[in-house]
Design an enzyme around this catalytic site. Sequence first.
Site, PDB file in Angstrom:
ATOM      1  N   HIS A 309       0.835  -1.219  -0.027  1.00  0.00           N
ATOM      2  CA  HIS A 309       0.169  -0.002  -0.039  1.00  0.00           C
ATOM      3  C   HIS A 309       0.808   1.254  -0.081  1.00  0.00           C
ATOM      4  O   HIS A 309       2.003   1.072   0.800  1.00  0.00           O
ATOM      5  CB  HIS A 309      -0.959  -0.144   1.070  1.00  0.00           C
ATOM      6  CG  HIS A 309      -2.166   0.757   1.143  1.00  0.00           C
ATOM      7  ND1 HIS A 309      -1.769   2.144   1.451  1.00  0.00           N
ATOM      8  CD2 HIS A 309      -3.471   0.574   0.556  1.00  0.00           C
ATOM      9  CE1 HIS A 309      -3.147   2.692   1.047  1.00  0.00           C
ATOM     10  NE2 HIS A 309      -4.028   2.053   0.645  1.00  0.00           N
ATOM     11  N   ASP A 366      -7.954  -5.452  -0.038  1.00  0.00           N
ATOM     12  CA  ASP A 366      -8.505  -6.172  -1.013  1.00  0.00           C
ATOM     13  C   ASP A 366      -8.246  -7.591  -0.961  1.00  0.00           C
ATOM     14  O   ASP A 366      -8.848  -8.509  -1.708  1.00  0.00           O
ATOM     15  CB  ASP A 366      -8.003  -5.635  -2.258  1.00  0.00           C
ATOM     16  CG  ASP A 366      -8.469  -4.322  -2.785  1.00  0.00           C
ATOM     17  OD1 ASP A 366      -9.606  -4.030  -2.509  1.00  0.00           O
ATOM     18  OD2 ASP A 366      -7.754  -3.525  -2.982  1.00  0.00           O
TER      19      ASP A 366
HETATM   20  N1  CMC Z   1       4.158  -7.509  -4.730  1.00  0.00           N
HETATM   21  C1  CMC Z   1       5.470  -7.589  -4.957  1.00  0.00           C
HETATM   22  N2  CMC Z   1       6.147  -6.518  -4.977  1.00  0.00           N
HETATM   23  C2  CMC Z   1       5.753  -5.359  -4.560  1.00  0.00           C
HETATM   24  C3  CMC Z   1       4.228  -5.115  -4.481  1.00  0.00           C
HETATM   25  C4  CMC Z   1       3.394  -6.297  -4.532  1.00  0.00           C
HETATM   26  N3  CMC Z   1       2.073  -6.419  -4.394  1.00  0.00           N
HETATM   27  N4  CMC Z   1       4.202  -3.902  -4.069  1.00  0.00           N
HETATM   28  C5  CMC Z   1       5.081  -3.341  -4.171  1.00  0.00           C
HETATM   29  N5  CMC Z   1       6.338  -4.233  -4.315  1.00  0.00           N
HETATM   30  C6  CMC Z   1       7.727  -3.547  -4.370  1.00  0.00           C
HETATM   31  C7  CMC Z   1       7.748  -3.075  -5.646  1.00  0.00           C
HETATM   32  O1  CMC Z   1       8.388  -3.738  -6.724  1.00  0.00           O
HETATM   33  C8  CMC Z   1       8.993  -1.886  -5.143  1.00  0.00           C
HETATM   34  O2  CMC Z   1      10.281  -2.893  -5.110  1.00  0.00           O
HETATM   35  P1  CMC Z   1      11.683  -2.398  -5.291  1.00  0.00           P
HETATM   36  O3  CMC Z   1      11.936  -1.275  -3.989  1.00  0.00           O
HETATM   37  O4  CMC Z   1      12.608  -3.338  -5.020  1.00  0.00           O
HETATM   38  O5  CMC Z   1      11.715  -1.715  -6.486  1.00  0.00           O
HETATM   39  C9  CMC Z   1       8.728  -1.450  -3.652  1.00  0.00           C
HETATM   40  O6  CMC Z   1       7.834  -2.906  -3.199  1.00  0.00           O
HETATM   41  C10 CMC Z   1       8.114  -0.455  -3.410  1.00  0.00           C
HETATM   42  O7  CMC Z   1       6.777  -0.592  -4.542  1.00  0.00           O
HETATM   43  P2  CMC Z   1       6.184   0.869  -5.040  1.00  0.00           P
HETATM   44  O8  CMC Z   1       5.549   0.532  -6.374  1.00  0.00           O
HETATM   45  O9  CMC Z   1       7.210   2.024  -4.941  1.00  0.00           O
HETATM   46  O10 CMC Z   1       5.292   1.113  -4.117  1.00  0.00           O
HETATM   47  P3  CMC Z   1       3.930   2.096  -4.152  1.00  0.00           P
HETATM   48  O11 CMC Z   1       3.677   2.589  -2.778  1.00  0.00           O
HETATM   49  O12 CMC Z   1       3.911   2.998  -5.405  1.00  0.00           O
HETATM   50  O13 CMC Z   1       2.593   0.917  -4.606  1.00  0.00           O
HETATM   51  C11 CMC Z   1       0.815  -0.176  -4.661  1.00  0.00           C
HETATM   52  C12 CMC Z   1       1.472   0.977  -3.964  1.00  0.00           C
HETATM   53  C13 CMC Z   1      -0.482  -0.627  -3.734  1.00  0.00           C
HETATM   54  C14 CMC Z   1       0.425   0.425  -5.988  1.00  0.00           C
HETATM   55  C15 CMC Z   1       1.659  -1.594  -4.732  1.00  0.00           C
HETATM   56  O14 CMC Z   1       2.064  -1.993  -3.553  1.00  0.00           O
HETATM   57  C16 CMC Z   1       0.759  -2.574  -5.619  1.00  0.00           C
HETATM   58  O15 CMC Z   1       0.872  -2.395  -6.776  1.00  0.00           O
HETATM   59  N6  CMC Z   1       0.120  -3.552  -4.913  1.00  0.00           N
HETATM   60  C17 CMC Z   1      -0.616  -4.576  -5.573  1.00  0.00           C
HETATM   61  C18 CMC Z   1      -1.923  -4.106  -6.158  1.00  0.00           C
HETATM   62  C19 CMC Z   1      -2.939  -3.807  -4.994  1.00  0.00           C
HETATM   63  O16 CMC Z   1      -3.065  -4.572  -3.940  1.00  0.00           O
HETATM   64  N7  CMC Z   1      -3.403  -2.465  -4.846  1.00  0.00           N
HETATM   65  C20 CMC Z   1      -4.768  -2.374  -3.955  1.00  0.00           C
HETATM   66  C21 CMC Z   1      -4.223  -1.250  -3.063  1.00  0.00           C
HETATM   67  S1  CMC Z   1      -5.276  -1.079  -1.718  1.00  0.00           S
HETATM   68  C22 CMC Z   1      -6.578  -0.323  -2.380  1.00  0.00           C
HETATM   69  C23 CMC Z   1      -6.524   1.007  -2.066  1.00  0.00           C
HETATM   70  O17 CMC Z   1      -6.712   1.624  -1.154  1.00  0.00           O
HETATM   71  O18 CMC Z   1      -6.819   1.633  -3.426  1.00  0.00           O
END
Ligand code: CMC
Length: 430
Positions: A309, A366
């Site tokens: 998240h 989710d």
């Molecule tokens: N599985 C594997 N690796 C992950 C995941 C995941 N679900 N989420 C983040 N990472 C890794 C990412 O690859 C990165 O690694 P590195 O530092 O080595 O490059 C690190 O964690 C940070 O990721 P980020 O993309 O910079 O984090 P973010 O804060 O921009 O993304 C997120 C948040 C929710 C978009 C992401 O965690 C994700 O895509 N999760 C899966 C989709 C999901 O479940 N979304 C629902 C969110 S809750 C509903 C809502 O409130 O909207």
Amino acid sequence: MSETAKIIVGNQTHEFPVLTGTEHEKAIDTRELRAQTGYVTYDDGYANTASCESAITFIDGEQGILRYRGYDIQELAIQSNFLETAYLLIYGELPTIPQLQGFRHLVLRNAAIHQGMFNFFEAFPNNSHPMAILSAMLNSLGCYYPEMASNNREQDLEHLDNAATILISKVRTLAAMSYRMKHGLIFIHPKPELPYCSNFLHMMFSEPYAEYKFNPVVDRALNLILLLHADHEQNCSTSTVRMVASGGANLFASASAGVCALWGPAHGGANMAVIHMLEQIHRDGDDGSRFIAAAKSGDRSRRLMGFGHRVYKNYDPRAKILKKTCADVLGTLGVSDPLLDIALKLEEAATHDKYFLARKLYPNVDFYSGIIMRAIGIPVDMFTVMFAIGRLPGWIGHWRELATSHSPIHRPRQIYTGSPRREFVPIDKR
Ligand code: CMC
């Protein structure tokens, strides 16, 4: 003396006020930065930008705390219900008995939709995505209630009580209609005497000669899913609602834009993606370990859906509540879902894995909501619609907050990285 922050640009020091929130969170107020220095701040994705002051929801992502109007989500989940929480989010205080009765009455009275809107449904292709239908339908409500969609702030605010309850009530009817049209089922009219969630389940699953059989555990679980989704401060869809509203757009148009923003898989679409992922793991005969290994590759398309998240760097408190509800619903309905077993294994493995621990990736809301909805009989392509039904009170609260503030039109700056000026080349010379 109040706290200030200094920014040095070249050999000049500029001083800016520091804003402090109720929970002691700090922000440097850079509104005068460009005027003073000619510089803007750069923050792709707004991850470190407070876009507004808001009194609605507080999140401490490090501690896993979520509060609506000061009330802990755990307390609301146990003691409140979706409509009471909706009132709290929109108006700022828990309602008294007469206030809640008045609010409920308006919601119950507004469940039916205008006959003219039926024609829209007939025109949509059968395989239309319900989120596309929902967004179009919410916006079109402004055509049926033009006095509430004047795009004149004072007038739209005067009609807010009606517009808000029209949205909260009709969103259910429209959602159920899109499901029934898609499956070639006859439309079931709302029953004014039924509570909010029961009425939705009735419109979804009753048949002309076979009433839906209500189960209090299912009703409570649905109530809980909606309540837990009701607001989440400046997320993608809520920021969109505020952005659209900042230009003066009415509540229906702003909520419709919120639905579009919610649709994507990184936001509201994640609940669908979780089920698709679990089904894939099940089909592949994987116990989750191969999927987890792939999720650690850094490839965006192989992420563990329902994990991670932008704000929570701890267990999402909503996921904790839903994990327990999930077991209750499946137990009560006597459903044994192999996807729940896979989800539990994934959670167990990922929460002990160095990759996930180092990045503070924990289950989010989710992760379990989809399994509950599946057990209730809600099809996967309706999951994000369910999220939208839940999030509406939050969007309305934020629309109201923005409309009653002096916030200017939201208009960020950019760093231009395109071509410098060049001469136009006529088409026959390119
Ligand atoms: N599985 C594997 N690796 C992950 C995941 C995941 N679900 N989420 C983040 N990472 C890794 C990412 O690859 C990165 O690694 P590195 O530092 O080595 O490059 C690190 O964690 C940070 O990721 P980020 O993309 O910079 O984090 P973010 O804060 O921009 O993304 C997120 C948040 C929710 C978009 C992401 O965690 C994700 O895509 N999760 C899966 C989709 C999901 O479940 N979304 C629902 C969110 S809750 C509903 C809502 O409130 O909207």
